[in-house]
Design a protein around this motif. Structure first.
Motif, PDB file in Angstrom:
ATOM      1  N   ARG A 100       0.783  -1.055   0.025  1.00 17.37           N
ATOM      2  CA  ARG A 100      -0.039  -0.016  -0.102  1.00 17.37           C
ATOM      3  C   ARG A 100       0.959   1.327   0.023  1.00 17.37           C
ATOM      4  O   ARG A 100       1.743   1.107   0.683  1.00 17.37           O
ATOM      5  CB  ARG A 100      -0.993  -0.148   1.270  1.00 17.37           C
ATOM      6  N   GLU A 101       0.507   2.283  -0.849  1.00 11.88           N
ATOM      7  CA  GLU A 101       1.321   3.474  -0.791  1.00 11.88           C
ATOM      8  C   GLU A 101       0.531   4.658  -0.727  1.00 11.88           C
ATOM      9  O   GLU A 101      -0.749   4.510  -1.179  1.00 11.88           O
ATOM     10  CB  GLU A 101       2.088   3.363  -2.343  1.00 11.88           C
ATOM     11  N   LEU A 102       1.072   5.786  -0.486  1.00 12.91           N
ATOM     12  CA  LEU A 102       0.255   7.121  -0.530  1.00 12.91           C
ATOM     13  C   LEU A 102       0.030   7.436  -1.634  1.00 12.91           C
ATOM     14  O   LEU A 102       1.113   7.635  -2.625  1.00 12.91           O
ATOM     15  CB  LEU A 102       1.117   8.086   0.473  1.00 12.91           C
ATOM     16  N   VAL A 103      -0.954   8.182  -2.025  1.00 13.46           N
ATOM     17  CA  VAL A 103      -1.379   8.803  -3.178  1.00 13.46           C
ATOM     18  C   VAL A 103      -1.187  10.251  -2.950  1.00 13.46           C
ATOM     19  O   VAL A 103      -0.645  10.886  -3.628  1.00 13.46           O
ATOM     20  CB  VAL A 103      -2.379   8.426  -3.819  1.00 13.46           C
ATOM     21  N   ALA A 104      -2.077  10.671  -1.952  1.00 13.62           N
ATOM     22  CA  ALA A 104      -2.271  12.144  -1.589  1.00 13.62           C
ATOM     23  C   ALA A 104      -2.928  12.329  -0.193  1.00 13.62           C
ATOM     24  O   ALA A 104      -3.789  11.491   0.061  1.00 13.62           O
ATOM     25  CB  ALA A 104      -2.992  12.888  -2.693  1.00 13.62           C
ATOM     26  N   LEU A 105      -2.609  13.190   0.372  1.00 14.14           N
ATOM     27  CA  LEU A 105      -3.326  13.557   1.485  1.00 14.14           C
ATOM     28  C   LEU A 105      -3.437  15.048   1.789  1.00 14.14           C
ATOM     29  O   LEU A 105      -2.473  15.817   1.188  1.00 14.14           O
ATOM     30  CB  LEU A 105      -2.440  12.997   2.952  1.00 14.14           C
ATOM     31  N   ILE A 106      -4.120  15.459   2.722  1.00 17.16           N
ATOM     32  CA  ILE A 106      -4.458  16.899   2.874  1.00 17.16           C
ATOM     33  C   ILE A 106      -4.720  17.129   4.593  1.00 17.16           C
ATOM     34  O   ILE A 106      -5.376  16.157   4.980  1.00 17.16           O
ATOM     35  CB  ILE A 106      -5.788  17.470   2.216  1.00 17.16           C
ATOM     36  N   THR A 107      -4.199  17.889   4.973  1.00  9.70           N
ATOM     37  CA  THR A 107      -4.132  18.414   6.300  1.00  9.70           C
ATOM     38  C   THR A 107      -5.292  19.412   6.570  1.00  9.70           C
ATOM     39  O   THR A 107      -6.140  19.847   5.792  1.00  9.70           O
ATOM     40  CB  THR A 107      -2.860  18.858   7.032  1.00  9.70           C
ATOM     41  N   SER A 156      -2.781  21.990   3.769  1.00 12.16           N
ATOM     42  CA  SER A 156      -1.559  21.480   3.144  1.00 12.16           C
ATOM     43  C   SER A 156      -1.733  20.090   2.533  1.00 12.16           C
ATOM     44  O   SER A 156      -2.441  19.445   2.855  1.00 12.16           O
ATOM     45  CB  SER A 156      -0.663  21.484   4.056  1.00 12.16           C
ATOM     46  N   THR A 157      -1.152  20.110   1.390  1.00 12.62           N
ATOM     47  CA  THR A 157      -1.274  18.854   0.723  1.00 12.62           C
ATOM     48  C   THR A 157       0.127  17.901   0.254  1.00 12.62           C
ATOM     49  O   THR A 157       1.042  18.838   0.305  1.00 12.62           O
ATOM     50  CB  THR A 157      -2.211  18.891  -0.564  1.00 12.62           C
ATOM     51  N   LYS A 158      -0.073  16.717   0.175  1.00 10.20           N
ATOM     52  CA  LYS A 158       1.165  15.994  -0.131  1.00 10.20           C
ATOM     53  C   LYS A 158       0.845  14.993  -1.075  1.00 10.20           C
ATOM     54  O   LYS A 158      -0.095  14.452  -1.002  1.00 10.20           O
ATOM     55  CB  LYS A 158       2.076  15.243   0.899  1.00 10.20           C
ATOM     56  N   ASP A 159       1.334  14.958  -2.407  1.00  6.61           N
ATOM     57  CA  ASP A 159       1.322  14.053  -3.499  1.00  6.61           C
ATOM     58  C   ASP A 159       2.514  13.109  -3.845  1.00  6.61           C
ATOM     59  O   ASP A 159       3.613  13.369  -3.433  1.00  6.61           O
ATOM     60  CB  ASP A 159       0.908  14.798  -4.654  1.00  6.61           C
ATOM     61  N   ALA A 160       2.034  11.877  -4.251  1.00  7.04           N
ATOM     62  CA  ALA A 160       3.258  10.828  -4.704  1.00  7.04           C
ATOM     63  C   ALA A 160       3.465  11.544  -5.849  1.00  7.04           C
ATOM     64  O   ALA A 160       2.875  11.964  -6.832  1.00  7.04           O
ATOM     65  CB  ALA A 160       2.364   9.531  -4.830  1.00  7.04           C
ATOM     66  N   ASP A 161       4.848  11.163  -6.149  1.00  8.16           N
ATOM     67  CA  ASP A 161       5.504  11.844  -7.267  1.00  8.16           C
ATOM     68  C   ASP A 161       4.952  11.147  -8.647  1.00  8.16           C
ATOM     69  O   ASP A 161       4.665  11.967  -9.558  1.00  8.16           O
ATOM     70  CB  ASP A 161       7.028  11.430  -7.465  1.00  8.16           C
ATOM     71  N   SER A 162       4.422   9.927  -8.398  1.00  5.98           N
ATOM     72  CA  SER A 162       3.712   9.456  -9.647  1.00  5.98           C
ATOM     73  C   SER A 162       2.355   9.955 -10.001  1.00  5.98           C
ATOM     74  O   SER A 162       2.078   9.730 -11.522  1.00  5.98           O
ATOM     75  CB  SER A 162       3.567   7.687  -9.414  1.00  5.98           C
TER      76      SER A 162
END
Length: 123
Positions: A45-52, A56-62
């Motif tokens: 399982r891998e992170l795709v994206a999250l939002i706080t 603030s957001t974080k996205d996988a490079d892919s």
């Protein structure tokens, strides 16, 4: 008790778009973050994206430039807009909630996973 209900998965051709939704319900006091993870067959399982909670957001490079995560705080809902889908995006997508919940007057940190929704991208 806290629950996550996901929707929006399905079959799409490469280059197409899908929008996933996840609604959180239950005794939630505050949400720290909501996110989307995915698991392809035979892979972790891998992170795709999250939002706080602050947006603030974080996205996988892919998925950078193709997927967008957003949130409707008043509805405890998170969305994942997926554009330019590729066959390698095929996976079960899971919603994740990181929150402070209250039960019988006691507050505790809780992490909850949705049941998953299948996204299949055909070539």
């Amino acid at each position: 008790q806290v629950q996550l209900v996901e929707s929006g998965g399905g079959l799409v051709q490469a280059g197409g778009s899908l929008r996933l939704s996840c609604v959180a319900s239950g005794s939630i006091f505050s949400i720290n973050a909501m996110g989307w993870y995915r698991q392809a067959p035979g892979k972790q399982r891998e992170l795709v994206a999250l939002i706080t909670s602050l947006g603030s957001t974080k996205d996988a490079d892919s998925v950078k430039g193709r997927f967008t995560i957003s949130r409707e705080n008043a509805k405890n809902t998170v969305y994942l807009q997926m554009n330019s889908l590729r066959p390698e995006d095929t996976a079960v997508y899971y919603c994740n909630l990181d929150a402070l919940v209250v039960t019988m007057g006691a507050y505790r940190h809780l992490e909850v996973w949705g049941q998953g929704t299948l996204v299949t991208v055909s070539s």
